[in-house]
Design an enzyme around this catalytic site. Structure first.
Site, short mmCIF file in Angstrom:
data_model
loop_
_atom_site.label_atom_id
_atom_site.label_comp_id
_atom_site.label_asym_id
_atom_site.label_seq_id
_atom_site.Cartn_x
_atom_site.Cartn_y
_atom_site.Cartn_z
N SER A 130 0.68 -1.25 0.06
CA SER A 130 0.02 -0.11 0.04
C SER A 130 1.11 1.31 0.00
O SER A 130 0.70 2.36 -0.81
CB SER A 130 -0.93 0.04 1.15
N ARG A 188 1.55 3.91 -3.31
CA ARG A 188 1.42 5.37 -2.71
C ARG A 188 2.67 6.27 -2.87
O ARG A 188 2.55 7.72 -3.52
CB ARG A 188 0.46 5.71 -1.44
N GLY A 211 -5.39 -4.21 -8.35
CA GLY A 211 -6.60 -3.69 -8.21
C GLY A 211 -6.19 -2.29 -7.08
O GLY A 211 -6.83 -1.32 -7.75
N ARG A 237 -12.30 -8.07 -11.81
CA ARG A 237 -12.93 -7.25 -10.71
C ARG A 237 -13.81 -6.20 -10.71
O ARG A 237 -13.26 -5.27 -11.88
CB ARG A 237 -11.38 -6.98 -9.84
N SER A 272 -13.88 0.91 2.13
CA SER A 272 -12.72 0.66 1.21
C SER A 272 -11.78 1.58 1.28
O SER A 272 -12.02 2.78 0.82
CB SER A 272 -13.37 0.49 -0.37
N ASP A 291 -7.09 -8.29 4.03
CA ASP A 291 -6.01 -9.21 3.35
C ASP A 291 -5.52 -10.47 4.12
O ASP A 291 -4.77 -11.57 3.66
CB ASP A 291 -4.68 -8.57 2.80
N LYS A 306 -12.09 -9.74 -3.97
CA LYS A 306 -10.52 -9.61 -4.01
C LYS A 306 -10.01 -10.20 -5.52
O LYS A 306 -10.83 -10.28 -6.39
CB LYS A 306 -10.12 -10.13 -2.87
N ARG A 327 -2.48 -14.60 -2.05
CA ARG A 327 -2.61 -14.88 -0.50
C ARG A 327 -3.21 -16.16 -0.26
O ARG A 327 -2.87 -16.80 0.84
CB ARG A 327 -3.43 -13.55 -0.02
#
Length: 445
Positions: A29, A33, A101, A129, A175, A328, A355, A402
């Protein structure tokens, strides 16, 4: 897409205790970013500890396509020379996000309030998705969806507005991706953009906005939510980013150490952001022996080293409001729950259905393959733990990294070996998963 001919199955067997000290990859994440904020900043942003998995590398390529100069200067070390808010260039080719995603939805926000046309695409898994949840609020800014596949799926072409208008958006889903897409669009919008969320979701975007000099105000809203106000059109200032270890990746050696008797594993530099520690909190409630060492703050994020020992686990009830802080990690929590004494009920898992795969169905199928009693009631998963797991089955991963890692971890504690049908997609988030786990003593073959 992996075909049966190109799949890379792997089998995990019960063996000796796991021991050692490891550093898992940088947080995905934060990595996504950091690159995007580098793109939106005029000048040079330095990033250390970047996750160099396929998902993040695709985001780096997209930042280049939008005008940034992105260079790798060493292992995990990158620089981004950005073009600033409002300075994105018209991409010459479709923007390909592979399996990510997060990269796709966040970049829709980055691009969405700029007056450019862009096509968003990805691999076969990402094309399944739903993307409307990010596009719906972006249309309020003035974005036009020029074309989309059936059901609001990729490939999607958008045209940004000449002059975006600020919005007040109350998110119908918990989300962080949707919230972040709206805030990133708000950067190139005059006035104040507001997001209201009923359930607190991970706040990396808000923290990084502040780190780069944007004006953000976060105030409590309702029992579990927040109101986030962002002043648009800031001049972001270059700021170094140290990417902490990903708690979602740390989850795998953490659960493995907890379920394999006699284990003693230390994981260094793990992000301890309170909105990401749901699994940690839950494992401690279950009786896992986890010690926090060397707690510190880096680039605005809480970080610590975690020492985990083999533990006797007990089933617990996991409240729905905790879901956003560990969304997750539910597949690997289901593995821990299988080894616990007594039932574990995980509530409110509707987000798992959208997911990389329908993770709720995939987890249930994996538990069945391992001989674990479980039920799904609405959006709740109940795992009937009895301390011992037979194993012996093969798990379909559905191209989901995962699911693959979770059931390999399970195989380290089951009576009979566990096999996953494909490990190719592990590279999207944890390229050296098998090597790192073997280094601790895991028997993968």
């Amino acid at each position: 897409m992996s075909t049966s001919a190109t799949r890379t199955p792997l089998t995990a067997r019960r063996g000796a205790a796991l021991t050692g000290t490891v550093q898992v990859p940088g947080d995905k994440s934060i990595s996504h970013r950091a690159l995007m904020f580098g793109l939106l900043t005029v000048g040079r942003t330095t990033i250390t500890g970047l996750l160099e998995g396929e998902d993040v590398i695709n985001t780096a390529k997209v930042c280049r396509a939008l005008g940034a100069r992105v260079e790798q200067t060493g292992p995990g070390a990158w620089t981004v020379h950005g073009v600033g808010v409002g300075g994105l260039v018209q991409p010459a080719e479709p923007l390909d996000f592979g399996n990510s995603g997060t990269g796709c939805r966040l970049m829709m926000g980055v691009v969405g309030a700029h007056p450019i046309r862009a096509t968003f695409d990805g691999d076969a898994s990402l094309r399944k998705r739903p993307m409307r949840r990010a596009l719906d609020p972006l249309e309020l800014f003035g974005l036009t969806v020029v074309s989309q596949a059936e059901g609001g799926r990729l490939p999607i072409t958008t045209q940004g507005p000449k002059d975006a208008v600020p919005v007040v958006y109350e998110s119908p889903v918990a989300s962080a991706q949707v919230k972040s897409a709206v805030l990133l669009a708000g950067l190139n919008t005059p006035g104040v953009t507001t997001v209201i969320e009923k359930e607190a979701t991970r706040d990396h975007t808000e923290r990084m906005l502040t780190h780069f000099g944007a004006e953000v105000t976060v105030t409590p809203h309702g029992e579990h939510g927040w109101r986030i106000d962002l002043v648009g059109q800031p001049e972001l200032k270059p700021a170094p980013v140290v990417v902490p270890a990903d708690p979602s990746s740390a989850a795998f050696p953490m659960v493995a150490a907890a379920i394999v008797p006699g284990s003693d594993v230390t994981i260094t530099g793990v992000m301890m952001n309170p909105l990401r520690t749901g699994l940690f909190t839950t494992l401690v409630e279950m009786g896992a022996e986890i010690e926090i060492l060397n707690a510190r703050v880096e680039s605005g994020e809480d970080v610590a080293d975690l020492r985990v020992r083999g533990s006797k686990l007990t089933g617990v009830d996991v409240p729905a409001h905790r879901a956003p802080s560990m969304i997750d990690e539910y597949p690997v929590l289901a593995v821990a729950a299988a080894f616990a004494e007594g039932p574990t009920r995980m509530r409110g898992l509707h987000e798992l259905r959208v997911k990389e795969s329908d993770r709720l169905a995939a987890v249930a199928a994996g538990l069945a393959a391992a001989g674990v009693d479980h039920t799904i009631e609405g959006d709740d998963l109940i795992v009937a733990g009895n301390g011992k797991v037979p194993g012996g089955g093969t798990v379909e991963t559905h191209m989901d990294h995962r699911i693959a890692m979770s059931f390999l971890v399970m195989g380290l504690g089951t009576t009979q070996p566990m096999t996953v049908d494909d490990t190719a997609f592990i590279a999207t988030s944890f390229p050296d998963f098998t090597g790192l786990m073997r280094g601790l003593g895991a028997d993968f073959s």
